[in-house]
Design a protein around this motif. Structure first.
Motif, PDB file in Angstrom:
ATOM      1  N   VAL A  63      -0.459   5.913  -1.600  1.00 44.65           N
ATOM      2  CA  VAL A  63       0.108   4.657  -2.355  1.00 44.65           C
ATOM      3  C   VAL A  63       1.625   4.056  -1.671  1.00 44.65           C
ATOM      4  CG1 VAL A  63       1.023   3.226  -4.000  1.00 44.65           C
ATOM      5  CG2 VAL A  63      -1.248   4.500  -4.062  1.00 44.65           C
ATOM      6  N   THR A  64       2.070   3.722  -1.073  1.00 46.20           N
ATOM      7  CA  THR A  64       3.041   2.914  -0.574  1.00 46.20           C
ATOM      8  C   THR A  64       3.464   1.603  -1.147  1.00 46.20           C
ATOM      9  OG1 THR A  64       2.984   1.743   1.308  1.00 46.20           O
ATOM     10  CG2 THR A  64       3.414   3.449   1.115  1.00 46.20           C
ATOM     11  N   SER A  65       4.870   0.414  -1.731  1.00 48.76           N
ATOM     12  CA  SER A  65       5.452  -0.221  -2.247  1.00 48.76           C
ATOM     13  C   SER A  65       6.702  -0.731  -1.618  1.00 48.76           C
ATOM     14  CB  SER A  65       5.054   0.252  -3.712  1.00 48.76           C
ATOM     15  OG  SER A  65       5.477  -0.881  -4.528  1.00 48.76           O
ATOM     16  N   GLN A  66       6.911  -1.631  -1.966  1.00 46.43           N
ATOM     17  CA  GLN A  66       8.654  -2.292  -1.949  1.00 46.43           C
ATOM     18  C   GLN A  66       9.403  -2.094  -2.474  1.00 46.43           C
ATOM     19  OE1 GLN A  66       9.749  -3.466   0.959  1.00 46.43           O
ATOM     20  NE2 GLN A  66       7.648  -2.983   2.089  1.00 46.43           N
ATOM     21  N   PHE A  68      10.725  -2.888  -6.405  1.00 42.76           N
ATOM     22  CA  PHE A  68      11.262  -3.750  -7.334  1.00 42.76           C
ATOM     23  C   PHE A  68      12.071  -3.182  -8.484  1.00 42.76           C
ATOM     24  CE2 PHE A  68       7.454  -0.681  -8.187  1.00 42.76           C
ATOM     25  CZ  PHE A  68       8.031  -0.521  -9.405  1.00 42.76           C
TER      26      PHE A  68
END
Length: 91
Positions: A63-66, A68
């Motif tokens: 899982v990758t995310s910017q 926040f």
């Protein structure tokens, strides 16, 4: 079986701030959450058999995310589990 969830763990300064919020509440030691256990639950997966844990860990690792930000601006009470918690009005 284990209760599995994904969570964010606040740093020491944030945990101290959270502890200070509850300092003036009349709670027994049993009712207070220890600072090291304070967290932000992102997803509650549920009860999982131990043999499934490696696959869940493998999937979560992908899982990758910017970056926040979360603004905790509401105090909520969840009746069934009897939990007082900070929540976000705009997640």
């Amino acid at each position: 079986m284990r209760r599995v969830f994904l969570a964010l763990w606040p740093n020491a300064a944030a945990r101290q701030q959270l502890q200070s919020i509850t300092a003036n509440l009349r709670l027994s030691p049993r009712q207070r959450v220890k600072a090291e256990n304070l967290h932000v639950t992102l997803v509650f997966i549920g009860a999982v058999d131990d043999p499934l844990l490696p696959e869940i860990i493998k999937q979560v690792a992908n899982v990758t995310s910017q970056p926040f930000s979360l603004k905790f601006d509401q105090l909520s009470y969840w009746r069934r589990p009897r939990i007082l918690c900070l929540t976000c009005s705009a997640p």
